[in-house]
Every structure is written in C-alpha cells, then in structure tokens.
Design a protein around this motif. Structure first.
Motif, mmCIF file in Angstrom:
data_model
loop_
_atom_site.group_PDB
_atom_site.id
_atom_site.type_symbol
_atom_site.label_atom_id
_atom_site.label_comp_id
_atom_site.label_asym_id
_atom_site.label_seq_id
_atom_site.Cartn_x
_atom_site.Cartn_y
_atom_site.Cartn_z
ATOM 1 N N ILE A 5 -41.192 12.921 106.771
ATOM 2 C CA ILE A 5 -40.562 11.709 106.250
ATOM 3 C C ILE A 5 -41.534 10.548 106.421
ATOM 4 C CG2 ILE A 5 -38.641 10.089 106.462
ATOM 5 C CD1 ILE A 5 -37.005 12.412 107.660
ATOM 6 N N VAL A 6 -41.778 9.820 105.335
ATOM 7 C CA VAL A 6 -42.598 8.612 105.387
ATOM 8 C C VAL A 6 -41.696 7.423 105.100
ATOM 9 C CG1 VAL A 6 -44.447 7.315 104.281
ATOM 10 C CG2 VAL A 6 -44.729 9.764 104.683
ATOM 11 N N MET A 7 -41.665 6.472 106.040
ATOM 12 C CA MET A 7 -40.966 5.206 105.799
ATOM 13 C C MET A 7 -42.021 4.235 105.294
ATOM 14 S SD MET A 7 -38.156 4.711 108.786
ATOM 15 C CE MET A 7 -39.364 4.114 109.945
ATOM 16 N N ASP A 8 -42.159 4.189 103.982
ATOM 17 C CA ASP A 8 -43.221 3.435 103.337
ATOM 18 C C ASP A 8 -43.160 1.957 103.733
ATOM 19 O OD1 ASP A 8 -45.227 2.717 101.472
ATOM 20 O OD2 ASP A 8 -44.512 4.245 100.084
ATOM 21 N N THR A 9 -44.240 1.449 104.295
ATOM 22 C CA THR A 9 -44.454 0.055 104.704
ATOM 23 C C THR A 9 -43.693 -0.366 105.951
ATOM 24 O OG1 THR A 9 -42.766 -0.983 103.295
ATOM 25 C CG2 THR A 9 -44.948 -0.653 102.317
ATOM 26 N N ALA A 10 -43.083 0.564 106.691
ATOM 27 C CA ALA A 10 -42.455 0.196 107.963
ATOM 28 C C ALA A 10 -43.545 -0.087 108.997
ATOM 29 C CB ALA A 10 -41.552 1.317 108.462
ATOM 30 N N ARG A 11 -43.332 -1.129 109.799
ATOM 31 C CA ARG A 11 -44.336 -1.520 110.792
ATOM 32 C C ARG A 11 -44.011 -0.916 112.144
ATOM 33 N NH1 ARG A 11 -46.047 -7.737 110.310
ATOM 34 N NH2 ARG A 11 -46.247 -7.315 112.528
#
Length: 201
Positions: A5-11
């Motif tokens: 799972i990639v949470m795109d643009t989560a810091r």
C-alpha cells in the motif's frame, strides 16, 4: 499473500506511528505496534511516476528510465507483478493516481488493474455496486470483486492519493487537525509556493 500500500504524498513526520504528537493515523499506529517499522526508508524520487517504477522494478530512475521527460514504463522492464505472476500469484492493482494509468505502462504484469477514476466502467464490468467515496472503501470494494481462482496466493498493490492536494476532508478532521483558519486546503497551495507567492508553514 502480499499487500503493498502506498499512501501517495503522505509525510512521515505527520504520522503518529512515527512520533507525531497529534493522532493523525490511529490505524497505522495500531498496526505499527505489532509490525516492523523502518526508521530509514527513502524513495528514489520525490514524485509518483519514477518512485513507483522503482517500487515495481527495483531499479533507480536512471536505470528504468521513468523521468520528468519520459513518464511511461518500458515494456522491456520486468516488474514485481510479472515475477509474482510467473510464480503463481494472482496479481491485482488498485490505483487512484492517474499517473499510474495503464497508458503509462504501470499495469504491466497485473491480471486485474483497477483505476479508480474509471470506477463506474470497472464496476459495471464486475458487478453493480454503489460508488465508493474514498480510496479505502474503493480498495475494499474492489477487493471484494476479485474472483479468486483456487488456492493461488494473492499480490495486491494499492495506491491511495487522499493526502495529495487539493485536500477535501470531513469537517470532523478539519476541526481536529487544521488550526489556522486562513489556510485554504482545497487549493493547490504548492503551485503558489513554488512561484514564491506563499510560504508554507
């Protein structure tokens, strides 16, 4: 089974599982309590296409060739989904970021590849269902439509893009997390930032 799972643009520095003082990610914090949490993990690129090409191929952008000038993955690359498919896995991709479209070659090796911006046509082919409102429900709904064949192991790749601007969250979370009423979260503030017209706090 393998789930990526990639949470795109989560810091990282705004996730509670990494020590952020506000509880922004309670489910991740809960998962981290019984999982391996990596303190030093770095992306090969600060933007979606080359970073995901590296995830899928294990190569640096200079090797896989997905760059600012060339956004499409080459058919000649060998992807994780292809390798796992050859090893007997059923491979399913669920993506919310249009940069990861089949036109750009990111569906390579997946037996099923859902692009959530085409949700109506994808679901019409699978079964009638209500339109999901968020990526997480979209992923759940899509996974429920996957027809499992026998005892094959499953590889699922999910790309979620909710943290990306323009932000559009519920009043509950806006109230909990946004303390500056002057911030307009529904605009693409980064454009103003890069043009030198806005400082981001």
């Amino acid at each position: 089974n393998i789930v990526v799972i990639v949470m795109d643009t989560a810091r990282r520095d705004r996730l509670s599982c990494y020590g952020y003082e506000r509880d922004t990610s309670p489910r991740l914090r809960e998962l981290a309590g019984s999982a391996a949490v990596f303190g030093n993990a770095y992306s090969t690129s600060p933007w979606t296409s080359p970073a995901h090409a590296s995830i899928f191929t294990g190569l640096y952008p200079i090797a896989h060739g997905v760059t600012q000038e060339h956004w499409k993955m080459s058919d000649g690359l060998v992807t994780l989904a292809e390798v796992l498919s050859q090893c007997g896995y059923e491979t399913v991709g669920i993506v919310e970021n249009p940069l990861l479209s089949d036109r750009n070659g990111f569906d390579q090796g997946f037996s099923t590849y859902y692009m959530t911006w085409r949700i109506d046509s994808a679901l019409a082919r699978q079964r009638s269902a209500r339109r999901p409102e968020t990526g997480s429900t979209a992923a759940s709904l899509f996974l429920s439509t996957v027809r499992r064949s026998g005892e094959r192991p499953l590889f699922v790749f999910v790309n979620l893009i909710e943290p990306h601007s323009p932000y559009d969250s519920s009043e509950q979370f806006m109230g909990e997390l946004v303390t500056d009423p002057g911030i307009s979260l529904t605009s693409n503030m980064w454009q103003e930032h890069y043009l030198g017209r806005r400082a981001l706090t």
